[in-house]
Scaffold this motif. Structure first.
Motif, PDB file in Angstrom:
ATOM      1  N   HIS A 115      75.390  13.202  -7.245  1.00 10.16           N
ATOM      2  CA  HIS A 115      75.699  11.850  -6.766  1.00 10.16           C
ATOM      3  C   HIS A 115      74.722  10.855  -7.384  1.00 10.16           C
ATOM      4  N   ASP A 135      74.853  12.233   0.342  1.00 11.52           N
ATOM      5  CA  ASP A 135      76.124  11.950  -0.320  1.00 11.52           C
ATOM      6  C   ASP A 135      76.470  13.002  -1.371  1.00 11.52           C
ATOM      7  N   GLY A 143      80.587  14.119  -3.087  1.00 11.08           N
ATOM      8  CA  GLY A 143      80.109  12.792  -3.439  1.00 11.08           C
ATOM      9  C   GLY A 143      80.660  12.318  -4.775  1.00 11.08           C
TER      10      GLY A 143
END
Length: 263
Positions: A115, A135, A143
């Motif tokens: 991410h 994330d 993500g």
């Protein structure tokens, strides 16, 4: 281990977390964007926040840092590679580091790029393991790589680290995207009964009392862990005449991430 999930109730649907030692009542707060809610939850449960952890450097995971520091005096932990972009980091983290919370909680640091290049997850090796994954991994999803990320790194993180976690590991992501992600799974793999059942169960889902998935469930409902599914592969082939006749897992992951970007 006491885990309190705090929904920020904002357009980005952020989750913040308190991870606390039940005996000492010390707590670490993860990505405290909604400082007011985090402090209220700590007060409600009689907790003292002594540490702040940023999973990565995006604004919606760090913007509460200074306010939280003013209220608590907590020390700030983040990936060592993010120390140049996150202000006032006290401790830069590396893969394999351990963060202690109170007398009984030990959190293992996983270096999980994808991410962003400087992203960490925390693994609580308690009786029931818990992954605080920012994330990188979402409930039923993965993500994106839009702002400083790399899809090859994300695939390596999934295949070499996350896929090896025990089935009973609880998944605590940085955002509430589960309904959209389940719908994406069903778009990619029509007939996935586990995803259908979960989507039906969660239609009235309240993110203030969110459903916590396990790795066993993720393996059934998350297309980014289902890279050998013939249904997923055949659909990718039908959509792209240039897609490999015998795709590797990396090929499938990359194609899924590209489709999720515009889905």
């Amino acid at each position: 281990m006491l885990v309190i999930q705090i929904y920020a109730d904002n357009p980005l649907r952020n989750f913040n977390y308190l991870i606390a030692c039940p005996s000492s009542r010390e707590a670490l707060v993860v990505d405290p964007l909604d400082v007011t809610r985090c402090l209220a939850a700590a007060k409600q449960h009689g907790l003292k926040i002594t540490k702040i952890l940023n999973t990565h450097e995006h604004w919606d995971h760090i913007d509460g840092n200074e306010e939280m520091r003013r209220h608590t005096g907590a020390r700030l932990y983040a990936h060592n590679g993010a120390m140049g972009v996150i202000d006032h980091v006290d401790v830069g983290l590396y893969a394999g580091d351990t963060i202690a919370v109170g007398q009984s909680i030990k959190l293992k640091v996983l270096d999980t790029p994808g991410h962003t290049r400087s992203h960490v997850c925390l693994l609580a090796n308690s009786a029931v393991p818990g992954l605080f994954c920012g994330d990188t991994l979402f409930n039923a999803g993965a993500g994106n790589c839009h702002n400083g990320g790399n899809v090859d790194d994300l695939y390596d993180t999934f295949s070499q680290q996350l896929a090896k976690l025990p089935d009973n590991t609880k998944i605590y992501p940085g955002h509430d995207y589960i309904l959209t992600n389940l719908k994406f799974t069903l778009d990619r793999e029509p007939g996935n009964r586990a995803a259908e059942d979960m989507l039906n169960m969660l239609l009235d889902h309240d993110p203030h009392n969110a459903y916590i998935t396990t790795m066993a469930e993720e393996r059934r409902i998350n297309s980014f862990f289902r890279l050998d599914s013939p249904v997923i592969i055949d659909k990718l082939k039908s959509e792209d005449p240039d897609f490999s006749a015998a795709p590797s897992p990396r090929d499938v992951f990359t194609a899924l991430r590209a489709r999720r970007n515009t889905w």
